[in-house]
Design a protein around this motif. Structure first.
Motif, PDB file in Angstrom:
ATOM      1  N   VAL A 130      86.204 -33.371  10.661  1.00 29.58           N
ATOM      2  CA  VAL A 130      84.621 -33.049  10.981  1.00 29.58           C
ATOM      3  C   VAL A 130      83.623 -32.658   9.371  1.00 29.58           C
ATOM      4  CG1 VAL A 130      82.359 -31.763  11.624  1.00 29.58           C
ATOM      5  CG2 VAL A 130      83.874 -32.585  12.873  1.00 29.58           C
ATOM      6  N   ASN A 131      83.380 -32.889   8.068  1.00 29.84           N
ATOM      7  CA  ASN A 131      82.743 -32.405   7.418  1.00 29.84           C
ATOM      8  C   ASN A 131      81.328 -32.924   7.124  1.00 29.84           C
ATOM      9  OD1 ASN A 131      85.163 -33.052   5.407  1.00 29.84           O
ATOM     10  ND2 ASN A 131      85.031 -35.365   5.674  1.00 29.84           N
ATOM     11  N   ALA A 132      80.680 -32.615   7.867  1.00 26.32           N
ATOM     12  CA  ALA A 132      79.025 -32.139   7.916  1.00 26.32           C
ATOM     13  C   ALA A 132      79.121 -32.533   8.742  1.00 26.32           C
ATOM     14  CB  ALA A 132      78.777 -32.988   7.388  1.00 26.32           C
ATOM     15  N   ILE A 133      78.097 -31.674   9.042  1.00 27.15           N
ATOM     16  CA  ILE A 133      76.842 -31.965  10.677  1.00 27.15           C
ATOM     17  C   ILE A 133      75.101 -31.265  10.154  1.00 27.15           C
ATOM     18  CG2 ILE A 133      76.157 -29.999  12.547  1.00 27.15           C
ATOM     19  CD1 ILE A 133      79.153 -29.130  12.698  1.00 27.15           C
ATOM     20  N   ASP A 134      74.762 -32.556  10.368  1.00 32.41           N
ATOM     21  CA  ASP A 134      73.386 -32.628  10.009  1.00 32.41           C
ATOM     22  C   ASP A 134      72.228 -31.579  11.206  1.00 32.41           C
ATOM     23  OD1 ASP A 134      73.017 -34.066  12.034  1.00 32.41           O
ATOM     24  OD2 ASP A 134      72.310 -36.033  10.431  1.00 32.41           O
ATOM     25  N   MET A 135      71.189 -31.817  10.505  1.00 33.83           N
ATOM     26  CA  MET A 135      70.382 -31.253  12.041  1.00 33.83           C
ATOM     27  C   MET A 135      69.896 -32.157  13.015  1.00 33.83           C
ATOM     28  SD  MET A 135      68.368 -28.387  11.474  1.00 33.83           S
ATOM     29  CE  MET A 135      67.498 -27.430  12.369  1.00 33.83           C
ATOM     30  N   SER A 136      70.318 -32.737  12.906  1.00 34.22           N
ATOM     31  CA  SER A 136      70.134 -33.620  14.631  1.00 34.22           C
ATOM     32  C   SER A 136      70.980 -33.496  15.014  1.00 34.22           C
ATOM     33  CB  SER A 136      70.076 -34.925  14.179  1.00 34.22           C
ATOM     34  OG  SER A 136      68.987 -35.478  13.321  1.00 34.22           O
ATOM     35  N   ALA A 137      72.806 -33.416  14.520  1.00 36.73           N
ATOM     36  CA  ALA A 137      73.745 -32.722  15.166  1.00 36.73           C
ATOM     37  C   ALA A 137      73.881 -31.287  15.742  1.00 36.73           C
ATOM     38  CB  ALA A 137      75.158 -33.470  14.632  1.00 36.73           C
TER      39      ALA A 137
ATOM     40  N   SER B 194      86.814 -24.795  16.518  1.00 35.61           N
ATOM     41  CA  SER B 194      88.001 -24.414  15.820  1.00 35.61           C
ATOM     42  C   SER B 194      87.812 -25.165  14.248  1.00 35.61           C
ATOM     43  CB  SER B 194      89.280 -24.240  16.617  1.00 35.61           C
ATOM     44  OG  SER B 194      89.673 -25.955  16.849  1.00 35.61           O
ATOM     45  N   GLU B 195      88.868 -24.823  13.428  1.00 35.41           N
ATOM     46  CA  GLU B 195      89.246 -25.369  11.912  1.00 35.41           C
ATOM     47  C   GLU B 195      87.750 -26.524  11.713  1.00 35.41           C
ATOM     48  OE1 GLU B 195      92.978 -27.418  12.734  1.00 35.41           O
ATOM     49  OE2 GLU B 195      93.722 -26.442  13.887  1.00 35.41           O
ATOM     50  N   VAL B 196      87.093 -24.923  11.223  1.00 43.21           N
ATOM     51  CA  VAL B 196      85.789 -25.668  10.689  1.00 43.21           C
ATOM     52  C   VAL B 196      85.671 -25.147   9.678  1.00 43.21           C
ATOM     53  CG1 VAL B 196      83.322 -25.091  10.522  1.00 43.21           C
ATOM     54  CG2 VAL B 196      84.061 -25.129  12.843  1.00 43.21           C
ATOM     55  N   LYS B 197      85.433 -26.306   8.567  1.00 41.95           N
ATOM     56  CA  LYS B 197      86.029 -26.195   6.943  1.00 41.95           C
ATOM     57  C   LYS B 197      84.709 -25.224   6.702  1.00 41.95           C
ATOM     58  CE  LYS B 197      88.191 -30.809   6.852  1.00 41.95           C
ATOM     59  NZ  LYS B 197      87.976 -32.288   6.401  1.00 41.95           N
TER      60      LYS B 197
ATOM     61  N   ASP C  37      79.209 -22.575   6.068  1.00 42.92           N
ATOM     62  CA  ASP C  37      78.489 -22.548   5.135  1.00 42.92           C
ATOM     63  C   ASP C  37      76.837 -22.358   5.606  1.00 42.92           C
ATOM     64  OD1 ASP C  37      80.353 -21.599   4.270  1.00 42.92           O
ATOM     65  OD2 ASP C  37      80.020 -22.461   2.064  1.00 42.92           O
ATOM     66  N   ASN C  38      76.777 -24.264   5.955  1.00 47.67           N
ATOM     67  CA  ASN C  38      75.559 -23.938   7.200  1.00 47.67           C
ATOM     68  C   ASN C  38      75.445 -23.716   8.473  1.00 47.67           C
ATOM     69  OD1 ASN C  38      75.383 -26.113   4.473  1.00 47.67           O
ATOM     70  ND2 ASN C  38      75.461 -27.499   5.290  1.00 47.67           N
ATOM     71  N   LEU C  39      76.139 -23.617   9.116  1.00 49.23           N
ATOM     72  CA  LEU C  39      76.204 -22.865  10.970  1.00 49.23           C
ATOM     73  C   LEU C  39      75.870 -21.745   9.969  1.00 49.23           C
ATOM     74  CD1 LEU C  39      79.321 -24.471  12.440  1.00 49.23           C
ATOM     75  CD2 LEU C  39      76.843 -25.026  12.829  1.00 49.23           C
ATOM     76  N   LYS C  40      76.025 -20.703   9.368  1.00 45.42           N
ATOM     77  CA  LYS C  40      75.770 -19.947   9.177  1.00 45.42           C
ATOM     78  C   LYS C  40      74.591 -19.149   8.627  1.00 45.42           C
ATOM     79  CE  LYS C  40      80.484 -17.520   7.541  1.00 45.42           C
ATOM     80  NZ  LYS C  40      81.419 -16.482   6.471  1.00 45.42           N
ATOM     81  N   HIS C  41      73.604 -20.286   7.901  1.00 47.24           N
ATOM     82  CA  HIS C  41      72.398 -20.489   7.919  1.00 47.24           C
ATOM     83  C   HIS C  41      71.331 -21.044   8.902  1.00 47.24           C
ATOM     84  CE1 HIS C  41      73.231 -21.660   3.037  1.00 47.24           C
ATOM     85  NE2 HIS C  41      73.606 -19.961   3.344  1.00 47.24           N
ATOM     86  N   SER C  42      71.833 -20.939  10.031  1.00 45.16           N
ATOM     87  CA  SER C  42      70.759 -21.117  11.248  1.00 45.16           C
ATOM     88  C   SER C  42      71.539 -20.120  12.386  1.00 45.16           C
ATOM     89  CB  SER C  42      71.828 -22.229  11.982  1.00 45.16           C
ATOM     90  OG  SER C  42      72.653 -22.417  12.800  1.00 45.16           O
TER      91      SER C  42
END
Length: 574
Positions: free
Chosen positions: A505-512, A533-536, A541-546
């Motif tokens: 998983v290289n990216a997770i957008d807002m919908s996901a 697990s094994e989150v890039k 970094d993006n998840l921490k902003h949510s």
């Protein structure tokens, strides 16, 4: 100064220019000039334009590319596929007057150049990636077939028109009774000779003791020999009076600078075809440039190549030419002849200019059948029907895209063909990514590796569901992920933990992200914890902003093995 060199590569290689480099470039220019003259004439014929348009398109564009281009050996000028697309675009306007066609061709080059320049300045070269290699191969194969068929009218000396397979075959069959025998003799003889030159001349010269390099270069000059011999034959035998179509008078002058004066409606009508020509030309050119640069451990800048090709097309459009791009065959000859810098292309332009001023009176007796033979031999090497078998064996989705591109191009024309290929590629991409591959994984015994339970003998635990997601998560596949995990959880009554293994998983957008939040709530309501697990790093970094991590019922683990071990230990303690 460094920033200026980025946009003007001539400042970089120019400061290192010396006498040895000059000699190498001059030799290469002489050889490419000899090859380019018949090619330019032939591709002007293919584009439905007078012979001089091909020569004009091989002058200033070479100079413009030499100033802005990053490839040391790419040779710019008219090429088969772009010439065919030019003919189709002009034909769609319904022009019958040759002057109007020339204006439209120049307009097409200017629009193409402007489009390329804008893409280059905005650094949008990545847009060409939407043309997959199988689609390009299919398009070029179909275009090669159409081009070869379109030239048979010149080989047979009959009239036929059309921009697709159906119209061309109908035209040829309808006029087959009007075949001109002297034209057929010249056309068939020239075609046979050029095919032999392509395959048989080099081995013969090698047997006679010539070095491989010079034998290869000599085999590339076959079209020049065919032009000379058939021109002499047409002059001495007065073949023009026997119905053989000749090139006719070619102006012995260089083009002037001008902007086509046609209505805004025609400019707008040509904008779409110009965009397609730009993309196809760029893809073809940059692939050739990268291939040759890799052989000398050099690099090119695709975005700067956009600017260089844009400048070349603007130069072509303002000097009575038509769209140009980097050609494979002449670039290879330029490379093999020892060209070291883009100055070789500039010297080639000087050679073409001299030929335009001094040799054009001799071209009046050149049979069009000879030019048609040159085109047929050149384009048939582009036809690669094996791509159908390769894609069928490897990827049915790519096979569909290739087949559709070939069929649409053959039956409906080049513009619709490439458009269909691009559209299908995007649709197939979206279909693939909207249903990402997801695998339930387990531990390979004696290791810390986790693999697909359907492919390996692995250890699993009834209270832990480990799912590897093999795609980035975005709006098109977000609900699919949510539904699949929900379905898997419903089938396991003893389940207490779900671990999403995010290796791919290289990216997770807002919908996901919203789907993950909904999944987390749904699993929590069932008494099941959601873990990752094994989150890039960039994804984390993006998840921490949510607020997702704050509400996550489980934990985020560095490795899948650590996650399973920790959860097993936790459940055991409970």
């Amino acid at each position: 100064m460094r920033g200026l060199r980025k946009y003007l590569p001539i400042l970089e290689w120019g400061k290192q220019y010396n006498r040895d480099t000059l000699t190498s470039d001059l030799v290469a220019a002489c050889i490419v000039t000899i090859m380019l003259i018949p090619q330019s004439l032939a591709y002007a014929l293919l584009a439905g334009l007078p012979a001089e348009a091909g020569l004009y398109a091989s002058l200033l564009p070479l100079v413009a590319y030499g100033i802005f281009g990053t490839s040391r050996t790419l040779a710019v000028g008219p090429v088969a596929v772009v010439s065919l697309m030019t003919a189709a675009a002009i034909g769609s306007l319904g022009f019958s007057d040759l002057t109007d066609k020339l204006l439209a061709a120049a307009c097409l080059a200017l629009l193409s150049g402007g489009f390329l320049m804008i893409l280059g300045v905005l650094r949008l070269g990545f847009l060409a990636n939407f043309l997959s290699h199988p689609v390009i191969a299919g398009f070029i194969t179909a275009s090669g077939i159409i081009i070869a068929l379109s030239q048979l009218k010149h080989i047979f000396g009959i009239k036929a028109s059309g921009d697709n397979l159906i119209h061309l075959l109908h035209g040829l069959l309808s006029n087959i009774g009007e075949i001109n025998v002297p034209t057929v003799i010249i056309g068939v003889a020239a075609t046979t000779f050029l095919f032999w030159v392509r395959k048989g001349l080099q081995p013969l010269l090698l047997k006679l003791g010539m070095s491989k390099r010079y034998a290869d270069l000599a085999s590339k000059t076959g079209p020049v020999f065919a032009v000379v011999v058939t021109t002499l034959a047409a002059y001495l035998l007065d073949l023009g009076s026997q119905g053989v179509a000749l090139v006719g008078d070619v102006p012995s002058q260089l083009p002037g600078f001008s902007i086509p004066n046609i209505s805004m409606d025609f400019w707008l009508a040509l904008a779409g075809p110009a965009a397609l020509i730009s993309i196809i030309g760029f893809v073809e050119s940059v692939s050739v440039a990268q291939t040759l640069a890799a052989k000398r451990r050099q690099r090119i800048d695709p975005n700067q190549e956009l600017i260089a090709l844009g400048a070349a097309n603007i130069a072509a459009g303002s000097t009575q030419g038509f769209p140009v791009t980097g050609g494979f065959s002449r670039s290879v000859v330029n490379f093999d002849a020892g060209a070291e810098t883009p100055a070789a292309g500039m010297f080639t332009a000087v050679g073409i200019a001299l030929a335009t001023l001094l040799l054009t009176p001799l071209l009046a007796y050149l049979p069009k059948a000879t030019l048609a033979a040159t085109i047929i031999v050149a384009v048939l090497s582009l036809v690669d029907l094996s791509i159908l078998g390769k894609t069928w064996r490897y990827s049915k989705a790519d096979f569909i895209a290739v087949s559709a591109t070939i069929i649409v191009t053959l039956t409906m024309g080049v513009e619709l063909g490439v458009s269909a290929g691009v559209l299908l590629s995007i649709i197939i991409f979206l279909l693939k990514t909207s249903r990402p591959h997801m695998a339930i994984v387990g531990q390979v015994e004696g290791t810390e590796h986790y693999r697909n339970v359907e492919r390996h003998q692995v250890i699993t635990h009834p209270n832990i569901l480990s799912v590897r997601i093999d795609e980035s998560l975005y709006f098109a596949n977000a609900h699919y992920l949510e539904d699949q995990i929900d379905s898997m959880a419903a089938e396991r009554p003893s389940l207490r933990h779900v671990v999403l293994m995010c290796t791919a998983v290289n990216a997770i957008d807002m919908s996901a992200l919203e789907s993950l939040e909904a999944l987390n709530r749904r699993l929590t309501d069932r008494g099941i914890k959601l873990h990752m697990s094994e989150v890039k790093g960039p994804v984390m970094d993006n998840l921490k902003h949510s607020s997702f991590l704050q509400h996550l019922s489980g934990n985020v683990y560095l490795s899948q093995h650590r996650a399973v071990s920790d959860l097993m230990e936790h459940d055991y303690c409970i």
